[in-house]
Design a protein around this motif. Structure first.
Motif, short mmCIF file in Angstrom:
data_model
loop_
_atom_site.label_atom_id
_atom_site.label_comp_id
_atom_site.label_asym_id
_atom_site.label_seq_id
_atom_site.Cartn_x
_atom_site.Cartn_y
_atom_site.Cartn_z
N LYS A 21 -4.68 3.31 0.39
CA LYS A 21 -3.99 2.12 -0.11
C LYS A 21 -2.51 2.16 0.26
CE LYS A 21 -6.94 1.61 -4.19
NZ LYS A 21 -6.99 1.63 -5.65
N LEU A 22 -1.88 3.31 0.05
CA LEU A 22 -0.46 3.43 0.36
C LEU A 22 -0.19 3.27 1.86
CD1 LEU A 22 0.57 6.37 -2.00
CD2 LEU A 22 1.00 3.92 -2.30
N SER A 23 -1.11 3.76 2.67
CA SER A 23 -0.97 3.62 4.11
C SER A 23 -1.02 2.14 4.52
CB SER A 23 -2.07 4.40 4.82
OG SER A 23 -2.07 4.13 6.19
N ALA A 38 -4.74 -6.59 8.11
CA ALA A 38 -5.13 -5.31 7.54
C ALA A 38 -6.53 -5.40 6.94
CB ALA A 38 -4.12 -4.86 6.48
N GLN A 39 -6.80 -6.47 6.23
CA GLN A 39 -8.13 -6.65 5.65
C GLN A 39 -9.19 -6.69 6.73
OE1 GLN A 39 -7.33 -10.24 3.36
NE2 GLN A 39 -7.57 -9.11 1.47
N GLY A 46 -12.61 -8.93 -0.07
CA GLY A 46 -11.84 -9.61 -1.10
C GLY A 46 -10.57 -10.19 -0.52
N ARG A 47 -10.27 -11.41 -0.88
CA ARG A 47 -9.10 -12.07 -0.33
C ARG A 47 -7.79 -11.50 -0.82
NH1 ARG A 47 -10.62 -18.08 -1.55
NH2 ARG A 47 -12.82 -17.86 -1.09
N SER A 48 -7.76 -11.03 -2.05
CA SER A 48 -6.49 -10.62 -2.63
C SER A 48 -6.37 -9.11 -2.83
CB SER A 48 -6.27 -11.32 -3.97
OG SER A 48 -7.30 -10.96 -4.86
N THR A 49 -7.29 -8.34 -2.31
CA THR A 49 -7.27 -6.90 -2.54
C THR A 49 -5.98 -6.27 -2.04
OG1 THR A 49 -9.67 -6.84 -2.33
CG2 THR A 49 -8.51 -4.75 -2.12
N LEU A 51 -3.18 -7.79 -1.38
CA LEU A 51 -2.05 -8.35 -2.14
C LEU A 51 -1.88 -7.63 -3.47
CD1 LEU A 51 -2.50 -12.17 -1.48
CD2 LEU A 51 -0.80 -10.63 -0.51
N VAL A 52 -2.98 -7.30 -4.12
CA VAL A 52 -2.91 -6.54 -5.37
C VAL A 52 -2.29 -5.18 -5.11
CG1 VAL A 52 -4.30 -5.43 -7.15
CG2 VAL A 52 -4.82 -7.76 -6.47
N TRP A 53 -2.69 -4.52 -4.02
CA TRP A 53 -2.11 -3.23 -3.66
C TRP A 53 -0.62 -3.35 -3.38
CZ3 TRP A 53 -6.17 -1.47 0.53
CH2 TRP A 53 -7.40 -1.25 -0.09
N LEU A 54 -0.23 -4.43 -2.70
CA LEU A 54 1.20 -4.63 -2.39
C LEU A 54 2.01 -4.77 -3.67
CD1 LEU A 54 0.90 -7.06 0.63
CD2 LEU A 54 2.01 -4.84 0.67
N ARG A 55 1.49 -5.52 -4.62
CA ARG A 55 2.21 -5.70 -5.88
C ARG A 55 2.27 -4.40 -6.68
NH1 ARG A 55 -0.82 -10.70 -5.84
NH2 ARG A 55 0.59 -12.37 -5.30
N LYS A 56 1.19 -3.64 -6.63
CA LYS A 56 1.09 -2.43 -7.44
C LYS A 56 1.83 -1.25 -6.83
CE LYS A 56 -2.51 0.02 -10.00
NZ LYS A 56 -3.94 0.12 -10.21
N HIS A 57 1.68 -1.06 -5.52
CA HIS A 57 2.20 0.14 -4.87
C HIS A 57 3.37 -0.13 -3.93
CE1 HIS A 57 -1.30 2.20 -6.43
NE2 HIS A 57 -2.10 1.34 -5.83
N GLY A 58 3.68 -1.38 -3.66
CA GLY A 58 4.70 -1.71 -2.68
C GLY A 58 6.11 -1.61 -3.23
N THR A 59 7.08 -1.73 -2.33
CA THR A 59 8.48 -1.63 -2.72
C THR A 59 9.16 -2.98 -2.85
OG1 THR A 59 9.12 -1.42 -0.40
CG2 THR A 59 8.74 0.62 -1.62
N LEU A 60 8.48 -4.05 -2.47
CA LEU A 60 9.08 -5.37 -2.56
C LEU A 60 9.07 -5.87 -4.00
CD1 LEU A 60 7.43 -7.04 0.56
CD2 LEU A 60 9.70 -6.03 0.38
#
Length: 103
Positions: A21-23, A38-39, A46-49, A51-60
């Protein structure tokens, strides 16, 4: 005639480990690929999988949605040019009057 049956196993969130996920998040945030690319390339369902990772693990910062606002001015470019030409002529006249007063 032989028919081959292809079975597709659906993956769940638990199938992806944190490192993966982090990669993916890192690659998307770096701009190497979009979340949709990437998907598709990693076979993430899943369409938002991602995006969920970006919100949860991302730096933005996802707390404030990015809004593309149109300019508040409802003037057309032609109207703006005419207005600016009028303002310029008024300033030239004002400048001429002030220079005459100084002389």
């Amino acid at each position: 005639m032989k028919h081959s049956i292809i079975t597709v196993n659906k993956r769940t969130q638990r199938d992806y480990n944190l490192g993966f996920k982090l990669s993916v998040v890192h690659q998307v945030e770096k701009g190497e690929m979009t979340y949709k690319q990437a998907q598709k390339s990693y076979g993430i369902q899943g369409r938002s999988t991602v995006l969920v990772w970006l919100r949860k693990h991302g730096t933005l910062d996802w707390s404030k949605p990015l809004r593309h606002q149109m300019p508040k001015s409802k003037e057309t470019p032609a109207q703006k040019i005419k207005r600016l030409e009028r303002e310029l002529s008024d300033e030239k006249l004002r400048n001429k009057i002030l220079n005459t007063m100084i002389d």
